[in-house]
Design a protein around this motif. Sequence first.
Motif, PDB file in Angstrom:
ATOM      1  N   LYS A 279       5.776   5.559   2.135  1.00 21.60           N
ATOM      2  CA  LYS A 279       4.526   5.212   2.804  1.00 21.60           C
ATOM      3  C   LYS A 279       3.500   4.672   1.822  1.00 21.60           C
ATOM      4  O   LYS A 279       3.253   5.265   0.766  1.00 21.60           O
ATOM      5  N   VAL A 280       2.913   3.565   2.195  1.00 18.16           N
ATOM      6  CA  VAL A 280       1.850   2.945   1.405  1.00 18.16           C
ATOM      7  C   VAL A 280       0.561   2.994   2.218  1.00 18.16           C
ATOM      8  O   VAL A 280       0.535   2.552   3.365  1.00 18.16           O
ATOM      9  N   THR A 281      -0.471   3.528   1.611  1.00 20.29           N
ATOM     10  CA  THR A 281      -1.771   3.584   2.260  1.00 20.29           C
ATOM     11  C   THR A 281      -2.786   2.896   1.358  1.00 20.29           C
ATOM     12  O   THR A 281      -2.955   3.285   0.198  1.00 20.29           O
TER      13      THR A 281
ATOM     14  N   ALA B  91       1.522   0.726   5.491  1.00 24.18           N
ATOM     15  CA  ALA B  91       2.693   0.825   6.357  1.00 24.18           C
ATOM     16  C   ALA B  91       3.731   1.702   5.662  1.00 24.18           C
ATOM     17  O   ALA B  91       3.547   2.088   4.504  1.00 24.18           O
ATOM     18  N   VAL B  92       4.809   1.976   6.367  1.00 24.77           N
ATOM     19  CA  VAL B  92       5.967   2.593   5.735  1.00 24.77           C
ATOM     20  C   VAL B  92       6.907   1.472   5.338  1.00 24.77           C
ATOM     21  O   VAL B  92       7.256   0.621   6.161  1.00 24.77           O
ATOM     22  N   TYR B  93       7.293   1.461   4.083  1.00 26.15           N
ATOM     23  CA  TYR B  93       8.134   0.403   3.547  1.00 26.15           C
ATOM     24  C   TYR B  93       9.565   0.908   3.409  1.00 26.15           C
ATOM     25  O   TYR B  93       9.803   2.020   2.921  1.00 26.15           O
ATOM     26  N   TYR B  94      10.476   0.057   3.826  1.00 24.45           N
ATOM     27  CA  TYR B  94      11.899   0.367   3.783  1.00 24.45           C
ATOM     28  C   TYR B  94      12.652  -0.708   3.026  1.00 24.45           C
ATOM     29  O   TYR B  94      12.264  -1.876   3.043  1.00 24.45           O
ATOM     30  N   CYS B  95      13.735  -0.317   2.424  1.00 29.51           N
ATOM     31  CA  CYS B  95      14.642  -1.293   1.840  1.00 29.51           C
ATOM     32  C   CYS B  95      15.960  -1.228   2.601  1.00 29.51           C
ATOM     33  O   CYS B  95      16.268  -0.237   3.258  1.00 29.51           O
TER      34      CYS B  95
ATOM     35  N   LEU C 259       0.884  -1.597  -6.493  1.00 26.87           N
ATOM     36  CA  LEU C 259       1.922  -0.577  -6.455  1.00 26.87           C
ATOM     37  C   LEU C 259       3.260  -1.252  -6.666  1.00 26.87           C
ATOM     38  O   LEU C 259       3.434  -2.414  -6.278  1.00 26.87           O
ATOM     39  N   THR C 260       4.185  -0.533  -7.246  1.00 22.75           N
ATOM     40  CA  THR C 260       5.558  -1.027  -7.352  1.00 22.75           C
ATOM     41  C   THR C 260       6.483  -0.033  -6.668  1.00 22.75           C
ATOM     42  O   THR C 260       6.519   1.148  -7.047  1.00 22.75           O
ATOM     43  N   LEU C 261       7.163  -0.507  -5.658  1.00 21.80           N
ATOM     44  CA  LEU C 261       8.122   0.310  -4.926  1.00 21.80           C
ATOM     45  C   LEU C 261       9.508   0.151  -5.548  1.00 21.80           C
ATOM     46  O   LEU C 261       9.847  -0.916  -6.069  1.00 21.80           O
TER      47      LEU C 261
ATOM     48  N   ALA D 129      14.104   4.982  -1.065  1.00 24.36           N
ATOM     49  CA  ALA D 129      12.916   4.226  -1.453  1.00 24.36           C
ATOM     50  C   ALA D 129      11.867   5.190  -1.985  1.00 24.36           C
ATOM     51  O   ALA D 129      11.743   6.322  -1.508  1.00 24.36           O
ATOM     52  N   SER D 130      11.105   4.736  -2.950  1.00 25.01           N
ATOM     53  CA  SER D 130      10.049   5.571  -3.536  1.00 25.01           C
ATOM     54  C   SER D 130       8.953   4.684  -4.092  1.00 25.01           C
ATOM     55  O   SER D 130       9.094   3.456  -4.145  1.00 25.01           O
ATOM     56  N   GLY D 131       7.873   5.308  -4.528  1.00 25.64           N
ATOM     57  CA  GLY D 131       6.803   4.573  -5.174  1.00 25.64           C
ATOM     58  C   GLY D 131       5.569   4.369  -4.325  1.00 25.64           C
ATOM     59  O   GLY D 131       4.557   3.846  -4.816  1.00 25.64           O
ATOM     60  N   GLY D 132       5.640   4.745  -3.068  1.00 24.96           N
ATOM     61  CA  GLY D 132       4.468   4.595  -2.218  1.00 24.96           C
ATOM     62  C   GLY D 132       3.388   5.578  -2.593  1.00 24.96           C
ATOM     63  O   GLY D 132       3.576   6.464  -3.432  1.00 24.96           O
ATOM     64  N   GLY D 133       2.234   5.406  -1.970  1.00 27.20           N
ATOM     65  CA  GLY D 133       1.125   6.299  -2.249  1.00 27.20           C
ATOM     66  C   GLY D 133      -0.166   5.710  -1.747  1.00 27.20           C
ATOM     67  O   GLY D 133      -0.178   4.755  -0.968  1.00 27.20           O
ATOM     68  N   LEU D 134      -1.258   6.295  -2.205  1.00 20.44           N
ATOM     69  CA  LEU D 134      -2.591   5.857  -1.818  1.00 20.44           C
ATOM     70  C   LEU D 134      -3.169   4.978  -2.922  1.00 20.44           C
ATOM     71  O   LEU D 134      -3.156   5.363  -4.099  1.00 20.44           O
TER      72      LEU D 134
END
Length: 118
Positions: free
Chosen positions: A113-115, A90-94, A17-19, A5-10
């Motif tokens: 992680k998404v903040t 939160a931390v997002y998982y697939c 945001l798009t994960l 998974a990727s694409g998280g951030g502040l």
Amino acid sequence: VQLQASGGGLVQAGGLLTLSCVLSGTIFSRKDMGWYRQFPGKEREFVASISSIGDTNYSDSAKGRFMIYRDDERKTLYLQMNSLKFEDSAVYYCNSIPVITTSYGAYWGPGTKVTVSS
């Protein structure tokens, strides 16, 4: 089998945001897939799912703001998150549905992680 998974951030509240999530080592197009998230100290919770034929389902908190979609050619799952709120941090998982299991138990990959700043 591997999940990345990727694409998280502040991001600021109200932003988007798009994960992305790549599932390798299996036939992605045949898998129902889902996004989940985990708050610190809490159990992982369901966010959204998409079946192998494109049927979608959302949690109440995601409905109307998030969109799950997939690209079977790229073996990639996406979660477009709009109108982000502080409480989406939160931390997002697939994962596939049912989740991938190994001899050690459920496999989730590292998550992203998404903040959301208020």
